[in-house]
Design an enzyme around this catalytic site. Structure first.
Site, PDB file in Angstrom:
ATOM      1  N   HIS A  49      -7.812  12.174  27.719  1.00  0.00           N
ATOM      2  CA  HIS A  49      -8.384  13.049  28.637  1.00  0.00           C
ATOM      3  C   HIS A  49     -10.042  13.135  28.093  1.00  0.00           C
ATOM      4  O   HIS A  49     -10.802  13.387  29.211  1.00  0.00           O
ATOM      5  CB  HIS A  49      -7.454  14.395  27.979  1.00  0.00           C
ATOM      6  CG  HIS A  49      -6.656  14.592  28.976  1.00  0.00           C
ATOM      7  ND1 HIS A  49      -6.323  15.651  29.803  1.00  0.00           N
ATOM      8  CD2 HIS A  49      -5.341  14.151  28.488  1.00  0.00           C
ATOM      9  CE1 HIS A  49      -5.127  15.410  30.300  1.00  0.00           C
ATOM     10  NE2 HIS A  49      -4.304  14.697  29.403  1.00  0.00           N
ATOM     11  N   ILE A  74      -2.604  15.372  34.673  1.00  0.00           N
ATOM     12  CA  ILE A  74      -1.491  16.505  34.241  1.00  0.00           C
ATOM     13  C   ILE A  74      -1.916  16.522  32.426  1.00  0.00           C
ATOM     14  O   ILE A  74      -2.273  15.386  32.152  1.00  0.00           O
ATOM     15  CB  ILE A  74      -0.363  16.545  34.466  1.00  0.00           C
ATOM     16  CG1 ILE A  74       0.521  17.724  34.243  1.00  0.00           C
ATOM     17  CG2 ILE A  74       0.566  15.100  33.808  1.00  0.00           C
ATOM     18  CD1 ILE A  74      -0.037  19.100  34.759  1.00  0.00           C
ATOM     19  N   ASN A 104       2.042  10.480  27.380  1.00  0.00           N
ATOM     20  CA  ASN A 104       2.063  11.956  27.991  1.00  0.00           C
ATOM     21  C   ASN A 104       3.523  12.057  28.446  1.00  0.00           C
ATOM     22  O   ASN A 104       4.064  13.200  28.064  1.00  0.00           O
ATOM     23  CB  ASN A 104       1.275  12.339  29.020  1.00  0.00           C
ATOM     24  CG  ASN A 104       1.203  13.701  29.658  1.00  0.00           C
ATOM     25  OD1 ASN A 104       0.851  14.484  29.237  1.00  0.00           O
ATOM     26  ND2 ASN A 104       2.044  13.744  30.939  1.00  0.00           N
ATOM     27  N   HIS A 151      -3.236  11.483  22.585  1.00  0.00           N
ATOM     28  CA  HIS A 151      -3.400  12.134  24.050  1.00  0.00           C
ATOM     29  C   HIS A 151      -4.558  12.828  24.472  1.00  0.00           C
ATOM     30  O   HIS A 151      -5.328  12.160  25.168  1.00  0.00           O
ATOM     31  CB  HIS A 151      -2.269  13.021  23.811  1.00  0.00           C
ATOM     32  CG  HIS A 151      -2.055  13.796  25.268  1.00  0.00           C
ATOM     33  ND1 HIS A 151      -1.278  15.041  25.473  1.00  0.00           N
ATOM     34  CD2 HIS A 151      -2.273  13.273  26.560  1.00  0.00           C
ATOM     35  CE1 HIS A 151      -1.243  15.146  26.871  1.00  0.00           C
ATOM     36  NE2 HIS A 151      -1.962  14.325  27.563  1.00  0.00           N
ATOM     37  N   HIS A 160      -2.478   6.588  29.337  1.00  0.00           N
ATOM     38  CA  HIS A 160      -2.022   8.198  29.572  1.00  0.00           C
ATOM     39  C   HIS A 160      -0.595   8.140  29.829  1.00  0.00           C
ATOM     40  O   HIS A 160       0.118   9.310  29.120  1.00  0.00           O
ATOM     41  CB  HIS A 160      -2.814   8.733  30.640  1.00  0.00           C
ATOM     42  CG  HIS A 160      -2.764  10.282  30.619  1.00  0.00           C
ATOM     43  ND1 HIS A 160      -2.006  10.567  31.575  1.00  0.00           N
ATOM     44  CD2 HIS A 160      -2.892  11.371  30.107  1.00  0.00           C
ATOM     45  CE1 HIS A 160      -1.646  12.083  31.533  1.00  0.00           C
ATOM     46  NE2 HIS A 160      -2.253  12.524  30.448  1.00  0.00           N
TER      47      HIS A 160
END
Length: 882
Positions: free
Chosen positions: A543, A882, A733, A538, A729
């Site tokens: 990110h 997010i 997520n 993740h 993602h």
């Protein structure tokens, strides 16, 4: 009382006359006729309830009264000014009207203003405009539309940017029309404006950046620790060294700490004003959503009070019903703990959302999907294995190529790390197959968390964590499901790393003490998978690796560039959510360190994994081939065949990947019909060079980077970026709360080792296995903390923009790319239908499993126009938002 607006308007007109605003100076020498061009400006005023500047709306009206309004000045795209190096000629400034009579709303909302330009026909076609904001406060400029440009028709400007007062900038704010140009095709009058705008966005590399600065620059991860508070609060700098390589983050320019000049000082814990360029921050609606749900976390401000509450219970769940109560009934405040005591910790405005009106129950959470239909199905071996294919971390499992499983760790340092699992351990449970037969037929699989953890395990276990490195072996059954064969738990050798690992192998059992031990073995494996999911799958692989791309794209690719237009939607909010993560989640003592087993070594451990990160292997087909989950086969789509036909992440993912690849191919082929155009594109080459040498500078010398010499290189690169920022993602997520919201299913910490025969812990495991299980995994306090966090991270914002959608249909003026994008959206809707069909087909047992949770994490949600948001467990946002 209603206030009449005409005196303000009259005074404005008088001032305009005295200031000569209607004097067409500069146009009297032009040959031809001056036309009136009507325009519409859509913007969002700063809210009158913005607590950062309560008087903004009033002061803006005063500035309007004094003639200091908002002006726009058109720039010609076809005629240059010889006195200014052939930069596009400027039209006469036109003032935005009706500001005084248009009231800013309590909530942010679009407001349309009319504007009238004097435009001489000899000026040709406008291609950009300069805007000057002489108000006290900023506003969000969405669009400008010129309704009927002589000889051209309407022209659209898609702006989507905050415009601060003019005195905040050292340059003019400029916006270009929705035309798309390669650098070599840019109209000469706009060329210098294009270059200057990019230079402004790069900044000068110095100074502390303020909220109105629009600077994209790089920095190391040197802001995670607080060395001034002592050694326990210090963390190593990630990035810029061979020891701790890392992707770059956005620069803020904050001062260095007193005790370590390499480290950047931190903001107060509760501050959300960490610098990112203003346009990268959450919009008003999303920020409201984020803060509202973040209130449930509260841990940053009330950890002491929460912990004392939990300690009085004491800090344990005694039964699984105690865990279920936080969803069904909430946590009951212990006797003597009053609301006043809680309110003393934080403002009442923040706590009232979390407590019932009678104040009796506290922290009640939504029921996670994994226990909605069946409260016990998560404990089955089938569900334990299925989630490796269709859970929140389906990107680690790989097909076993050799037996026993080997290690890639350096034998000189770590000794023999080969697995101790034997044929005798697994073959009795392999449905008549031998290990060799299973290997040959791609039927043995492994969830391997050994090599990543062994180098850190000795240090991790000096903290309150007590855990192992794990290997889990699985068999593919004839019905397409997996069943666990063995779990190996490993510890560093007590006499030193060079002696290898101390291994213990556990095999499936259902009843008695053997069954209780097996449930614990699965929990230790799940702890490893939870930590590696959060840190690697993740955080690192989506990110962190995307942030340098956001920076490089804004620094090197003009908004006029086709690749900027292609990629920009996939970068929305990423820099800001990453900045918030550094501020409150992944920092020293942050929520992640408190709730995931590597504790203070978490980010340092992810740095070690980054050493083996390969950009091209982030492509889904390449990833599946690398893990042995697919084999080359030209008769199948994408040229590969899955070795597990019912692998929901891969099946749905390959369809999404193919749709993205087709869209990118059509788009890039329109602007780059030949490879020569790729090679000669100065901005594109600068972008790719900077991304490699700066953004991912610690890996710049790796041979696997695409050369960016051909259109195929460009297509491959852009497809990977969009896949990682959107679908990958989403897959890792948005399954967090559905599966890990119930912590016993996905524990994040183990607090004691496997009980040994003859110890009190072993007796407890025999007598009350459920209580022993709960005392081993994540504590009550850590559960409340962790569940609060992942509830926030798993929610879709109400203003989410999903893959295949756009916030403005006029994002480009080119018809063919618009048509290709429309086809992309329709393709995604077709994929949605097929996913629904597969989820309803009982042949595919891995799509729902014993817990009866359909696999929808790669359901695009393009056809849903409601954008309701929330814990929907489906939908692929355009970006890591997010």
């Amino acid at each position: 009382m209603k206030v009449c607006a005409w005196p303000f308007e009259m005074m404005g007109k008088i001032l305009e006359l005295f200031c000569g605003r209607n004097n067409p100076k500069g146009l009297e020498n032009e040959v031809g006729e001056t036309k009136k061009i009507q325009g519409t400006v859509v913007l969002i005023k700063k809210s009158i309830l913005d607590f950062n500047d309560f008087h903004a709306s009033f002061l803006d009206k005063v500035h309007e009264f004094l003639g200091k309004g908002v002006s726009l000045q058109l720039i010609s795209a076809s005629h240059g000014d010889p006195d200014k190096g052939l930069q596009g000629k400027l039209g006469k400034a036109a003032r935005l009207g009706q500001w005084i009579t248009t009231i800013a709303g309590i909530t942010a909302e679009d407001t349309a203003f009319s504007v009238t330009f004097d435009w001489h026909e000899s000026m040709g076609v406008p291609g950009a405009f300069i805007i000057k904001n002489h108000h006290h406060s900023q506003f969000y400029l969405k669009t400008v539309t010129l309704e009927d440009v002589p000889g051209h028709g309407p022209i659209h400007f898609v702006c989507n940017s905050w415009v601060y007062p003019a005195h905040r900038y050292r340059y003019s704010r400029i916006f270009f029309s929705n035309k798309t140009y390669l650098p070599c095709n840019t109209p000469e009058p706009l060329r210098k404006y294009r270059e200057e705008e990019l230079a402004n966005l790069r900044g000068n590399g110095t100074d502390m950046l303020k909220e109105w600065d629009r600077v994209y620059d790089y920095a190391y991860y040197n802001d995670l620790g607080s060395p001034d508070k002592g050694k326990d609060h210090a963390r190593p700098v990630l990035g810029g060294s061979k020891e701790y390589p890392y992707p770059r983050r956005g620069r803020t320019g904050r001062a260095r700490t007193r005790k370590d000049a390499k480290c950047e000082s931190r903001l107060p814990l509760l501050s959300l004003n960490i610098y990112v360029p203003r346009d990268e921050r959450f919009g008003n609606l999303k920020m409201s959503d984020f803060i509202a749900y973040a209130l449930k976390s509260l841990v940053q401000v009330m950890v002491p009070e929460l912990k004392s509450i939990c300690d009085k219970t004491p800090n344990e769940f005694d039964t699984f019903q105690d865990v279920l109560n936080i969803y069904e009934n909430g946590i009951k405040l212990p006797h003597g703990t009053t609301l006043k005591k809680v309110r003393d910790c934080i403002p009442w405005e923040m706590i009232k959302e979390l407590v019932r009106t009678d104040g009796e129950r506290f922290l009640k959470f939504p029921m996670p999907d994994v226990i909605k239909e069946d409260k016990l199905a998560w404990r089955t071996d089938e569900e334990f294995a299925r989630e490796m294919l269709a859970g929140l971390n389906p990107v680690i499992i790989r097909c076993l190529q050799e037996f026993p499983p080997a290690s890639k760790l350096d034998r000189k340092i770590y000794g023999n790390q080969t697995s101790s699992i034997t044929r005798e351990d697994v073959e009795p449970n392999m449905n008549g197959l031998t290990v060799d037969q299973a290997l040959e037929n791609h039927k043995l699989f492994i969830l391997d968390h050994h090599d990543a953890l062994i180098p850190y395990l000795r240090r991790i276990n000096t903290t309150s964590t007590k855990t192992y490195a794990s290997r889990t072996l699985l068999l593919l059954k004839d019905d397409g499901t997996l069943k666990p064969l063995a779990i190996e738990l490993s510890l560093p050798h007590p006499q030193g790393d060079h002696h290898g690992a101390v291994n213990q192998v556990y095999t499936p059992a259902e009843n008695g003490i053997e069954g209780a031990v097996w449930q614990l073995a699965k929990a230790y494996a799940a702890v490893n998978d939870s930590g590696c999911h959060q840190l690697i799958s993740h955080w690192l692989n989506t990110h962190a690796v995307i942030e340098p791309l956001v920076i490089a794209t804004n620094r090197q690719l003009s908004v006029l560039h086709p690749i900027h237009k292609l990629l920009h939607p996939h970068f929305r909010d990423t820099m800001y959510i990453n900045a918030l993560a550094r501020q409150i989640l992944i920092n020293a003592g942050g929520v992640l360190e408190k709730t995931v087993f590597p504790a203070k070594f978490a980010l340092e451990m992810s740095s070690m994994v980054y050493k083996s990160w390969v950009f091209t292997q982030q492509a889904l087909p390449a990833d599946l081939l690398k893990r042995g989950m697919a084999v080359p086969d030209s008769s199948y789509p994408n040229g590969l065949r899955l070795v597990i036909e019912d692998y929901p992440f891969a099946v749905d993912g390959l369809e999404i990947w193919s749709a993205i690849e087709t869209w990118v191919t059509e788009y890039c082929s329109f602007y780059y019909p030949t490879d020569d155009l790729v090679q000669s594109d100065s901005e594109l080459q600068s972008w790719w060079t900077e991304l490699r040498n700066e953004g991912h500078g610690d890996l710049k010398d790796e041979p696997w980077w695409p050369e960016m010499h051909t259109r195929a290189d460009l297509i491959q690169t852009c497809t990977i970026i969009i896949w990682v920022a959107s679908a990958l993602h989403a897959a890792v997520n948005f399954g967090q709360y559905p599966y890990a919201g119930y912590l016993p299913n996905r524990p994040t910490i183990s607090r004691r080792f496997m009980p040994e025969a003859g110890t009190p812990e072993y007796v407890e495991l025999e007598v009350d296995p459920d209580r022993a299980f709960l005392k081993t995994i994540t504590s009550q306090f850590q559960t409340l903390l962790g569940v609060s966090l992942i509830e926030i991270l798993s929610r879709h914002s109400t203003d989410e923009i999903y893959l295949g959608q756009t916030d403005n249909p006029l994002w480009t003026s080119d018809a063919e790319p618009l048509e290709a994008f429309e086809r992309f959206g329709k393709k995604l809707i077709e994929i949605e239908d097929r996913i629904t069909e597969r989820n309803n087909d009982e042949r595919w047992k891995n799509r729902n499993g014993p817990v009866k949770v359909p696999y929808t994490l790669l359901f695009p949600n393009t056809s849903d126009k409601s954008r309701a948001g929330g814990l929907t467990s489906k939908g692929i946002p355009n970006s890591i938002s997010i």
